[in-house]
Design a protein around this motif. Structure first.
Motif, PDB file in Angstrom:
ATOM      1  N   SER A   1       0.819  -1.201   0.000  1.00  0.00           N
ATOM      2  CA  SER A   1       0.000   0.000   0.000  1.00  0.00           C
ATOM      3  C   SER A   1       0.860   1.262   0.000  1.00  0.00           C
ATOM      4  N   GLU A   2       1.926   1.272   0.811  1.00  0.00           N
ATOM      5  CA  GLU A   2       2.843   2.416   0.859  1.00  0.00           C
ATOM      6  C   GLU A   2       3.531   2.619  -0.486  1.00  0.00           C
ATOM      7  N   VAL A   3       3.969   1.535  -1.090  1.00  0.00           N
ATOM      8  CA  VAL A   3       4.659   1.626  -2.382  1.00  0.00           C
ATOM      9  C   VAL A   3       3.708   2.164  -3.449  1.00  0.00           C
ATOM     10  N   LEU A   4       2.485   1.658  -3.484  1.00  0.00           N
ATOM     11  CA  LEU A   4       1.524   2.129  -4.477  1.00  0.00           C
ATOM     12  C   LEU A   4       1.138   3.586  -4.232  1.00  0.00           C
ATOM     13  N   GLN A   5       1.075   4.008  -2.978  1.00  0.00           N
ATOM     14  CA  GLN A   5       0.798   5.414  -2.671  1.00  0.00           C
ATOM     15  C   GLN A   5       1.924   6.301  -3.188  1.00  0.00           C
ATOM     16  N   ALA A   6       3.165   5.868  -2.999  1.00  0.00           N
ATOM     17  CA  ALA A   6       4.315   6.622  -3.513  1.00  0.00           C
ATOM     18  C   ALA A   6       4.290   6.657  -5.042  1.00  0.00           C
ATOM     19  N   PHE A   7       3.929   5.540  -5.671  1.00  0.00           N
ATOM     20  CA  PHE A   7       3.801   5.452  -7.131  1.00  0.00           C
ATOM     21  C   PHE A   7       2.768   6.474  -7.625  1.00  0.00           C
ATOM     22  N   GLN A   8       1.640   6.530  -6.945  1.00  0.00           N
ATOM     23  CA  GLN A   8       0.582   7.468  -7.321  1.00  0.00           C
ATOM     24  C   GLN A   8       1.057   8.916  -7.172  1.00  0.00           C
ATOM     25  N   GLU A   9       1.696   9.234  -6.054  1.00  0.00           N
ATOM     26  CA  GLU A   9       2.171  10.594  -5.808  1.00  0.00           C
ATOM     27  C   GLU A   9       3.209  11.013  -6.838  1.00  0.00           C
ATOM     28  N   LEU A  10       4.159  10.121  -7.146  1.00  0.00           N
ATOM     29  CA  LEU A  10       5.177  10.433  -8.153  1.00  0.00           C
ATOM     30  C   LEU A  10       4.547  10.630  -9.526  1.00  0.00           C
ATOM     31  N   GLY A  11       3.556   9.818  -9.843  1.00  0.00           N
ATOM     32  CA  GLY A  11       2.876   9.948 -11.123  1.00  0.00           C
ATOM     33  C   GLY A  11       2.170  11.285 -11.259  1.00  0.00           C
ATOM     34  N   VAL A  12       1.460  11.683 -10.226  1.00  0.00           N
ATOM     35  CA  VAL A  12       0.765  12.973 -10.251  1.00  0.00           C
ATOM     36  C   VAL A  12       1.772  14.119 -10.384  1.00  0.00           C
ATOM     37  N   GLU A  13       2.856  14.059  -9.616  1.00  0.00           N
ATOM     38  CA  GLU A  13       3.881  15.110  -9.692  1.00  0.00           C
ATOM     39  C   GLU A  13       4.459  15.206 -11.094  1.00  0.00           C
ATOM     40  N   ALA A  14       4.746  14.068 -11.715  1.00  0.00           N
ATOM     41  CA  ALA A  14       5.301  14.064 -13.075  1.00  0.00           C
ATOM     42  C   ALA A  14       4.315  14.666 -14.064  1.00  0.00           C
ATOM     43  N   LEU A  15       3.059  14.285 -13.971  1.00  0.00           N
ATOM     44  CA  LEU A  15       2.055  14.800 -14.903  1.00  0.00           C
ATOM     45  C   LEU A  15       1.813  16.288 -14.696  1.00  0.00           C
ATOM     46  N   LEU A  16       1.899  16.768 -13.464  1.00  0.00           N
ATOM     47  CA  LEU A  16       1.756  18.200 -13.206  1.00  0.00           C
ATOM     48  C   LEU A  16       2.907  18.997 -13.829  1.00  0.00           C
ATOM     49  N   ARG A  17       4.068  18.362 -13.975  1.00  0.00           N
ATOM     50  CA  ARG A  17       5.221  18.993 -14.641  1.00  0.00           C
ATOM     51  C   ARG A  17       5.161  18.812 -16.159  1.00  0.00           C
ATOM     52  N   ASN A  18       4.075  18.218 -16.648  1.00  0.00           N
ATOM     53  CA  ASN A  18       3.903  17.891 -18.064  1.00  0.00           C
ATOM     54  C   ASN A  18       4.907  16.866 -18.564  1.00  0.00           C
ATOM     55  N   ASP A  19       5.426  16.042 -17.662  1.00  0.00           N
ATOM     56  CA  ASP A  19       6.272  14.912 -18.051  1.00  0.00           C
ATOM     57  C   ASP A  19       5.365  13.741 -18.427  1.00  0.00           C
ATOM     58  N   ASN A  20       5.797  12.943 -19.378  1.00  0.00           N
ATOM     59  CA  ASN A  20       5.093  11.708 -19.702  1.00  0.00           C
ATOM     60  C   ASN A  20       5.544  10.622 -18.746  1.00  0.00           C
ATOM     61  N   ILE A  21       4.660   9.675 -18.492  1.00  0.00           N
ATOM     62  CA  ILE A  21       5.035   8.485 -17.727  1.00  0.00           C
ATOM     63  C   ILE A  21       5.088   7.345 -18.730  1.00  0.00           C
ATOM     64  N   ARG A  22       6.264   6.808 -18.959  1.00  0.00           N
ATOM     65  CA  ARG A  22       6.438   5.724 -19.928  1.00  0.00           C
ATOM     66  C   ARG A  22       6.832   4.450 -19.202  1.00  0.00           C
ATOM     67  N   TRP A  23       6.010   3.460 -19.321  1.00  0.00           N
ATOM     68  CA  TRP A  23       6.282   2.148 -18.756  1.00  0.00           C
ATOM     69  C   TRP A  23       6.405   1.236 -19.958  1.00  0.00           C
ATOM     70  N   THR A  24       7.644   1.001 -20.400  1.00  0.00           N
ATOM     71  CA  THR A  24       7.911   0.282 -21.637  1.00  0.00           C
ATOM     72  C   THR A  24       7.177  -1.049 -21.673  1.00  0.00           C
ATOM     73  N   GLY A  25       6.458  -1.265 -22.766  1.00  0.00           N
ATOM     74  CA  GLY A  25       5.708  -2.487 -22.958  1.00  0.00           C
ATOM     75  C   GLY A  25       4.304  -2.450 -22.383  1.00  0.00           C
ATOM     76  N   TRP A  26       4.052  -1.520 -21.443  1.00  0.00           N
ATOM     77  CA  TRP A  26       2.746  -1.500 -20.800  1.00  0.00           C
ATOM     78  C   TRP A  26       1.913  -0.312 -21.245  1.00  0.00           C
ATOM     79  N   MET A  27       2.370   0.920 -20.943  1.00  0.00           N
ATOM     80  CA  MET A  27       1.595   2.075 -21.356  1.00  0.00           C
ATOM     81  C   MET A  27       2.389   3.363 -21.227  1.00  0.00           C
ATOM     82  N   THR A  28       1.869   4.398 -21.896  1.00  0.00           N
ATOM     83  CA  THR A  28       2.380   5.745 -21.765  1.00  0.00           C
ATOM     84  C   THR A  28       1.217   6.630 -21.358  1.00  0.00           C
ATOM     85  N   VAL A  29       1.429   7.430 -20.321  1.00  0.00           N
ATOM     86  CA  VAL A  29       0.415   8.358 -19.844  1.00  0.00           C
ATOM     87  C   VAL A  29       0.972   9.764 -20.032  1.00  0.00           C
ATOM     88  N   SER A  30       0.169  10.646 -20.620  1.00  0.00           N
ATOM     89  CA  SER A  30       0.626  12.011 -20.839  1.00  0.00           C
ATOM     90  C   SER A  30      -0.536  12.985 -20.671  1.00  0.00           C
TER      91      SER A  30
END
Length: 91
Positions: free
Chosen positions: A22-51
């Motif tokens: 749960s802690e790891v997934l919470q950190a994953f979520q927080e990092l993802g939101v921070e990256a998207l707020l900076r207009n960075d893409n989240i690329r998980w090779t083979g799985w998905m890209t979120v932008s």
């Protein structure tokens, strides 16, 4: 699948306690939101890209009254499947 079921599945597959997962997934979520707020893409090779894409403001019409209105600009989240996910979904 909701978040609780996802956490339980990861805990079961990895042998880690649910609290740790749960802690790891919470950190994953927080990092993802921070990256998207900076207009960075989240690329998980083979799985998905979120932008984030900017959607410009535009004129529109109120369907009830026919009155012209301004539709505000906004940000839109886009998700693209990676090759591995696409193959898994489409055989």
């Amino acid at each position: 699948m909701n978040k609780t079921e996802f956490e339980a599945g990861i805990a079961e597959r990895t042998g880690h306690p649910k609290a740790t997962v749960s802690e790891v997934l919470q950190a994953f979520q927080e990092l993802g939101v921070e990256a998207l707020l900076r207009n960075d893409n989240i690329r998980w090779t083979g799985w998905m890209t979120v932008s984030v894409k900017e959607r410009p403001g535009r004129p529109g019409k109120n369907p009830k009254t026919g009155e012209t209105i301004d539709i505000a600009a906004k940000k839109k989240l886009t998700v693209r499947a990676g090759k591995d996910l696409d193959r898994a979904l489409n055989g």
